[in-house]
Design a protein around this motif. Structure first.
Motif, PDB file in Angstrom:
ATOM      1  N   LEU A  25       0.811  -1.217   0.000  1.00  0.00           N
ATOM      2  CA  LEU A  25       0.000   0.000   0.000  1.00  0.00           C
ATOM      3  C   LEU A  25       0.846   1.269   0.000  1.00  0.00           C
ATOM      4  O   LEU A  25       0.380   2.323  -0.425  1.00  0.00           O
ATOM      5  CB  LEU A  25      -0.947   0.007   1.209  1.00  0.00           C
ATOM      6  N   VAL A  26       2.087   1.161   0.444  1.00  0.00           N
ATOM      7  CA  VAL A  26       2.985   2.316   0.392  1.00  0.00           C
ATOM      8  C   VAL A  26       3.147   2.752  -1.059  1.00  0.00           C
ATOM      9  O   VAL A  26       3.254   3.943  -1.349  1.00  0.00           O
ATOM     10  CB  VAL A  26       4.351   1.988   1.035  1.00  0.00           C
ATOM     11  N   GLN A  27       3.108   1.797  -1.977  1.00  0.00           N
ATOM     12  CA  GLN A  27       3.237   2.099  -3.403  1.00  0.00           C
ATOM     13  C   GLN A  27       1.879   2.309  -4.082  1.00  0.00           C
ATOM     14  O   GLN A  27       1.769   3.120  -4.986  1.00  0.00           O
ATOM     15  CB  GLN A  27       3.954   0.941  -4.118  1.00  0.00           C
ATOM     16  N   THR A  28       0.861   1.584  -3.650  1.00  0.00           N
ATOM     17  CA  THR A  28      -0.403   1.591  -4.384  1.00  0.00           C
ATOM     18  C   THR A  28      -1.478   2.491  -3.787  1.00  0.00           C
ATOM     19  O   THR A  28      -2.380   2.910  -4.507  1.00  0.00           O
ATOM     20  CB  THR A  28      -0.977   0.160  -4.487  1.00  0.00           C
ATOM     21  N   ASP A  29      -1.415   2.771  -2.487  1.00  0.00           N
ATOM     22  CA  ASP A  29      -2.446   3.593  -1.847  1.00  0.00           C
ATOM     23  C   ASP A  29      -1.883   4.328  -0.639  1.00  0.00           C
ATOM     24  O   ASP A  29      -2.385   4.204   0.469  1.00  0.00           O
ATOM     25  CB  ASP A  29      -3.642   2.736  -1.436  1.00  0.00           C
ATOM     26  N   ILE A  30      -0.830   5.095  -0.886  1.00  0.00           N
ATOM     27  CA  ILE A  30      -0.186   5.799   0.222  1.00  0.00           C
ATOM     28  C   ILE A  30      -1.134   6.799   0.881  1.00  0.00           C
ATOM     29  O   ILE A  30      -1.110   6.984   2.099  1.00  0.00           O
ATOM     30  CB  ILE A  30       1.134   6.458  -0.202  1.00  0.00           C
ATOM     31  N   ASP A  31      -2.001   7.429   0.088  1.00  0.00           N
ATOM     32  CA  ASP A  31      -2.945   8.386   0.668  1.00  0.00           C
ATOM     33  C   ASP A  31      -3.915   7.690   1.614  1.00  0.00           C
ATOM     34  O   ASP A  31      -4.206   8.205   2.698  1.00  0.00           O
ATOM     35  CB  ASP A  31      -3.711   9.126  -0.428  1.00  0.00           C
ATOM     36  N   GLY A  32      -4.387   6.516   1.221  1.00  0.00           N
ATOM     37  CA  GLY A  32      -5.277   5.754   2.088  1.00  0.00           C
ATOM     38  C   GLY A  32      -4.598   5.360   3.394  1.00  0.00           C
ATOM     39  O   GLY A  32      -5.204   5.424   4.469  1.00  0.00           O
ATOM     40  N   LEU A  33      -3.337   4.935   3.291  1.00  0.00           N
ATOM     41  CA  LEU A  33      -2.576   4.589   4.502  1.00  0.00           C
ATOM     42  C   LEU A  33      -2.421   5.798   5.415  1.00  0.00           C
ATOM     43  O   LEU A  33      -2.625   5.706   6.629  1.00  0.00           O
ATOM     44  CB  LEU A  33      -1.181   4.087   4.123  1.00  0.00           C
ATOM     45  N   MET A  34      -2.055   6.922   4.829  1.00  0.00           N
ATOM     46  CA  MET A  34      -1.847   8.116   5.650  1.00  0.00           C
ATOM     47  C   MET A  34      -3.156   8.595   6.262  1.00  0.00           C
ATOM     48  O   MET A  34      -3.167   9.050   7.405  1.00  0.00           O
ATOM     49  CB  MET A  34      -1.158   9.202   4.832  1.00  0.00           C
ATOM     50  N   ASP A  35      -4.251   8.458   5.528  1.00  0.00           N
ATOM     51  CA  ASP A  35      -5.561   8.806   6.095  1.00  0.00           C
ATOM     52  C   ASP A  35      -5.916   7.880   7.253  1.00  0.00           C
ATOM     53  O   ASP A  35      -6.377   8.328   8.302  1.00  0.00           O
ATOM     54  CB  ASP A  35      -6.651   8.727   5.022  1.00  0.00           C
TER      55      ASP A  35
END
Length: 90
Positions: A25-35
């Motif tokens: 997810l760091v590569q594919t959905d970093i915004d989701g992780l940070m949210d």
């Protein structure tokens, strides 16, 4: 005295240590992780593009800096060609 460690960043990285399947997810959905981990807006650019030194200056633990850079597919140290070593021996 150093800066206070960013609790949300550490929680995110600790989650990724414990949950290897989420590291992509760091590569594919970093915004989701940070949210999900409520990373403060001012810290997000450093996580996205910051150097080892910038992450350290933010207060991220050194071990976590290296892990984050690896999962982000960024170098953990400056690159230099092997010839740098051999050229100096002559």
């Amino acid at each position: 005295m150093g800066r206070e460690a960013p609790a949300a960043v550490h929680a995110l990285i600790e989650h990724l240590v414990a949950t290897p399947g989420d590291r992509a997810l760091v590569q594919t959905d970093i915004d989701g992780l940070m949210d999900r981990f409520e990373i403060p807006l001012e810290q997000r650019p450093i996580l996205r593009q910051g150097s080892r030194d910038e992450l350290s200056a933010l207060g991220v633990h050194g071990n976590y800096v290296i892990k984050w850079l690896i999962w982000s597919k960024r170098p953990t140290m400056p690159f230099f060609p092997i010839s740098h070593y051999f050229d100096r021996r002559a």
